[in-house]
Design a protein around this motif. Structure first.
Motif, PDB file in Angstrom:
ATOM      1  N   GLY A   7       0.818  -1.207   0.000  1.00 36.70           N
ATOM      2  CA  GLY A   7       0.000   0.000   0.000  1.00 36.70           C
ATOM      3  C   GLY A   7       0.854   1.260   0.000  1.00 36.70           C
ATOM      4  N   ALA A   8       1.934   1.250   0.776  1.00 38.41           N
ATOM      5  CA  ALA A   8       2.847   2.402   0.799  1.00 38.41           C
ATOM      6  C   ALA A   8       3.520   2.583  -0.555  1.00 38.41           C
ATOM      7  N   THR A   9       3.788   1.467  -1.248  1.00 34.94           N
ATOM      8  CA  THR A   9       4.416   1.543  -2.565  1.00 34.94           C
ATOM      9  C   THR A   9       3.530   2.275  -3.564  1.00 34.94           C
ATOM     10  N   LEU A  10       2.225   2.026  -3.521  1.00 32.29           N
ATOM     11  CA  LEU A  10       1.315   2.741  -4.423  1.00 32.29           C
ATOM     12  C   LEU A  10       1.412   4.248  -4.210  1.00 32.29           C
ATOM     13  N   TRP A  11       1.543   4.662  -2.960  1.00 27.42           N
ATOM     14  CA  TRP A  11       1.609   6.099  -2.682  1.00 27.42           C
ATOM     15  C   TRP A  11       2.938   6.706  -3.097  1.00 27.42           C
ATOM     16  N   GLU A  12       4.022   5.936  -2.960  1.00 26.80           N
ATOM     17  CA  GLU A  12       5.308   6.511  -3.400  1.00 26.80           C
ATOM     18  C   GLU A  12       5.492   6.376  -4.912  1.00 26.80           C
ATOM     19  N   PHE A  13       4.848   5.394  -5.531  1.00 25.96           N
ATOM     20  CA  PHE A  13       4.831   5.279  -6.981  1.00 25.96           C
ATOM     21  C   PHE A  13       3.500   4.686  -7.420  1.00 25.96           C
ATOM     22  N   PRO A  14       2.730   5.425  -8.203  1.00 26.79           N
ATOM     23  CA  PRO A  14       3.109   6.668  -8.891  1.00 26.79           C
ATOM     24  C   PRO A  14       2.687   7.956  -8.200  1.00 26.79           C
ATOM     25  N   VAL A  15       1.854   7.847  -7.142  1.00 26.14           N
ATOM     26  CA  VAL A  15       1.175   9.040  -6.639  1.00 26.14           C
ATOM     27  C   VAL A  15       2.140  10.155  -6.250  1.00 26.14           C
ATOM     28  N   ARG A  16       3.202   9.824  -5.493  1.00 26.00           N
ATOM     29  CA  ARG A  16       4.137  10.854  -5.026  1.00 26.00           C
ATOM     30  C   ARG A  16       5.531  10.670  -5.607  1.00 26.00           C
ATOM     31  N   VAL A  43      11.609  11.476  -6.527  1.00 30.10           N
ATOM     32  CA  VAL A  43      12.711  11.815  -7.421  1.00 30.10           C
ATOM     33  C   VAL A  43      13.393  13.107  -6.976  1.00 30.10           C
ATOM     34  N   ALA A  44      12.600  14.054  -6.472  1.00 25.29           N
ATOM     35  CA  ALA A  44      13.153  15.339  -6.032  1.00 25.29           C
ATOM     36  C   ALA A  44      13.663  15.294  -4.595  1.00 25.29           C
ATOM     37  N   SER A  45      13.532  14.149  -3.923  1.00 24.48           N
ATOM     38  CA  SER A  45      13.925  14.002  -2.514  1.00 24.48           C
ATOM     39  C   SER A  45      13.179  14.981  -1.613  1.00 24.48           C
ATOM     40  N   GLU A  46      11.916  15.246  -1.972  1.00 25.61           N
ATOM     41  CA  GLU A  46      11.072  16.097  -1.139  1.00 25.61           C
ATOM     42  C   GLU A  46      10.558  15.313   0.059  1.00 25.61           C
ATOM     43  N   GLY A  47      10.201  16.042   1.116  1.00 30.55           N
ATOM     44  CA  GLY A  47       9.863  15.423   2.395  1.00 30.55           C
ATOM     45  C   GLY A  47       8.830  14.321   2.332  1.00 30.55           C
ATOM     46  N   SER A  48       7.664  14.582   1.714  1.00 30.87           N
ATOM     47  CA  SER A  48       6.589  13.591   1.727  1.00 30.87           C
ATOM     48  C   SER A  48       6.995  12.327   0.970  1.00 30.87           C
ATOM     49  N   GLY A  49       7.691  12.507  -0.146  1.00 32.44           N
ATOM     50  CA  GLY A  49       8.124  11.345  -0.911  1.00 32.44           C
ATOM     51  C   GLY A  49       9.136  10.512  -0.165  1.00 32.44           C
ATOM     52  N   VAL A  51       9.570  10.349   3.085  1.00 32.95           N
ATOM     53  CA  VAL A  51       8.920   9.707   4.237  1.00 32.95           C
ATOM     54  C   VAL A  51       8.186   8.446   3.794  1.00 32.95           C
ATOM     55  N   LEU A  52       7.426   8.547   2.707  1.00 31.47           N
ATOM     56  CA  LEU A  52       6.710   7.374   2.196  1.00 31.47           C
ATOM     57  C   LEU A  52       7.677   6.259   1.833  1.00 31.47           C
ATOM     58  N   LEU A  53       8.766   6.640   1.159  1.00 29.33           N
ATOM     59  CA  LEU A  53       9.761   5.644   0.767  1.00 29.33           C
ATOM     60  C   LEU A  53      10.402   4.995   1.986  1.00 29.33           C
ATOM     61  N   ALA A  54      10.716   5.814   2.990  1.00 27.48           N
ATOM     62  CA  ALA A  54      11.328   5.287   4.204  1.00 27.48           C
ATOM     63  C   ALA A  54      10.379   4.326   4.917  1.00 27.48           C
ATOM     64  N   VAL A  55       9.098   4.674   4.966  1.00 32.94           N
ATOM     65  CA  VAL A  55       8.109   3.794   5.603  1.00 32.94           C
ATOM     66  C   VAL A  55       8.047   2.458   4.873  1.00 32.94           C
ATOM     67  N   ARG A  56       7.981   2.517   3.523  1.00 36.27           N
ATOM     68  CA  ARG A  56       7.918   1.278   2.754  1.00 36.27           C
ATOM     69  C   ARG A  56       9.149   0.416   3.005  1.00 36.27           C
ATOM     70  N   ASN A  57      10.324   1.019   2.979  1.00 32.90           N
ATOM     71  CA  ASN A  57      11.548   0.242   3.127  1.00 32.90           C
ATOM     72  C   ASN A  57      11.739  -0.278   4.552  1.00 32.90           C
ATOM     73  N   VAL A  58      11.309   0.480   5.538  1.00 29.83           N
ATOM     74  CA  VAL A  58      11.361  -0.007   6.922  1.00 29.83           C
ATOM     75  C   VAL A  58      10.437  -1.206   7.082  1.00 29.83           C
ATOM     76  N   LEU A  59       9.266  -1.161   6.453  1.00 29.52           N
ATOM     77  CA  LEU A  59       8.346  -2.300   6.500  1.00 29.52           C
ATOM     78  C   LEU A  59       8.970  -3.535   5.852  1.00 29.52           C
ATOM     79  N   LEU A  60       9.697  -3.347   4.750  1.00 32.36           N
ATOM     80  CA  LEU A  60      10.375  -4.471   4.111  1.00 32.36           C
ATOM     81  C   LEU A  60      11.458  -5.057   5.022  1.00 32.36           C
TER      82      LEU A  60
END
Length: 419
Positions: free
Chosen positions: A353-362, A367-373, A375-384
């Motif tokens: 579910g977090a993956t859908l939000w980081e790609f493609p939604v955010r 790519v720009a290393s903006e905060g929300s993106g 954070v979403l990526l970090a959450v997904r990878n921590v879950l993995l």
């Protein structure tokens, strides 16, 4: 067995109604998305099909692999998936591909439903599949990973009763997209069934390679295309550079070898460390295999799930579609009542579910290393990471230190999953 059997629904057909309804409703939404009736924010996830896969298809039809395209990083049998839309000549390439991806999804779901109705099994795996693919969104239908996962799920279910079929399917899956070779992690090493499974896998792999080599040159060119890969922006190692960019790191993000990767100072170092982490993960799997003393009917599936988890989590590239592999392996595990992979499977659904939000939604923010993106990526990878550690711990306890029902000597006679 009696207790497990008593838990089976009195009306099996009626019990299938809810998961089938959920699957049908969510897949209708996915089809609406890939056909652009519904449009999610972010980049068009279907562009690879019409822009890249269709081009590869034309090259393959000419009798050669696209070996001059570094984006072609797939084993030779991947040509069959790329050419498969030709089975529906009355449709354009992309439309045919989406419908075939949906068909592969349906086949996988049907396998899980069929297995879930047998004694000692449950429908939880079918629910995991219905939810997991939906949570990934339209990306699931815009890559050929559903086709590969269907083969992998069938291989795991065939192992207990038809080891030769299982071995052949594993070989075919491996030559579709490499990762199904990890299904052999918990396979038996001794006995008649072990010889049948491993023998069929070896013969099947050689046969497919020979056929592809005879059909077209360049089938193994993908092996050299992987060596210069960098650190993809969604991988675990990429978090280093997402954070470094906040402090003036002067690297950049480029489309590199078919994926969006970081390029710049220290990227080769982080990529090398990721490879070392992968080697360490497989070292742990080897240690587990040497220490394991108790093999049960769930060991093959649990070990395969754990191995795929470790491979994905430590990879230099974690593309969104990789989550399909994990959802499929988790679904097989949760079809088996005795499997202990419930928590890792739940974490995988959250990560999907977090993956859908980081790609493609955010993805623009990623790519720009903006905060929300980030954070979403970090959450997904921590879950993995959490799912990987949990799966390793549960596999170790069930086969090395915990109580078991089957001894090591008996393991070859019970090679794995659902019968």
């Amino acid at each position: 067995m009696g207790e497990a059997g008593s838990r089976q629904p009195k009306d099996p057909v009626r019990a299938l109604g809810p998961p089938v309804a959920v699957w049908a409703a969510t897949r209708a939404v996915l089809l609406l998305c890939v056909f652009k009736v519904l449009v999610l924010p972010g980049p068009d996830v279907t562009s690879d099909i019409s822009g890249i896969y269709a081009g590869w298809s034309e090259v393959l039809k000419s009798g050669a692999f696209p070996q001059d395209d570094v984006a072609w990083q797939y084993p030779p049998a991947a040509a069959l998936a790329v050419l498969s839309p030709g089975l529906l000549p009355f449709l354009d390439y992309a439309s045919a591909f989406f419908l075939l991806a949906c068909a592969a999804d349906a086949v996988t779901f049907a396998l899980l439903l069929y297995a879930g109705r047998r004694p000692g099994k449950r429908l939880t795996g079918a629910w995991v599949w219905a939810a997991g693919v939906a949570l990934l969104g339209p990306t699931a239908y815009a890559r050929y990973d559903l086709m590969v996962t269907a083969v992998a799920v069938a291989a795991l279910f065939a192992a207990a009763r038809r080891p030769r079929v299982s071995g052949a399917l594993i070989a075919f899956g491996t030559l579709l997209k490499v990762w199904p070779v990890l299904l052999l992690t918990g396979a038996p090493l001794r006995g008649r069934r072990a010889r049948q499974l491993w023998g069929a896998a070896a013969v099947g792999a050689l046969a497919v390679i020979a056929l592809c080599a005879a059909w077209a040159p360049g089938g193994l060119a993908f092996l050299t295309f992987q060596r210069d890969r960098g650190t993809e922006v969604e991988s675990l190692g990429a978090l280093v550079f997402h954070l470094a960019r906040q402090f003036g790191w002067d690297g950049e993000v480029l489309l590199h070898y078919g994926s969006v990767e970081f390029v710049g100072p220290y990227v080769p170092l982080v990529s090398s460390l990721a490879l070392l982490l992968t080697v360490a993960a497989f070292g742990w799997l080897l240690l587990w295999r040497l220490r394991a003393r108790r093999f049960t009917s769930t060991t093959l599936a649990d070990a395969a799930f754990t191995a795929v988890l470790l491979f994905v989590t430590t990879s230099r590239v974690i593309s969104p579609q990789y989550m399909i592999w994990l959802v499929g392996a988790a679904a097989v595990c949760l079809t088996l009542r005795a499997s202990r992979m419930g928590l890792p499977a739940a974490l995988i659904l959250l990560a999907t579910g977090a993956t859908l939000w980081e790609f493609p939604v955010r993805f623009v923010d990623v790519v720009a290393s903006e905060g929300s993106g980030v954070v979403l990526l970090a959450v997904r990878n921590v879950l993995l990471v959490a799912a990987s550690l949990s799966a390793c711990r549960r596999l170790w306890r069930s086969t090395v230190t915990g109580p078991g029902h089957v001894t090591a000597a008996a393991a070859p006679r019970t090679p794995a999953t659902a019968g």
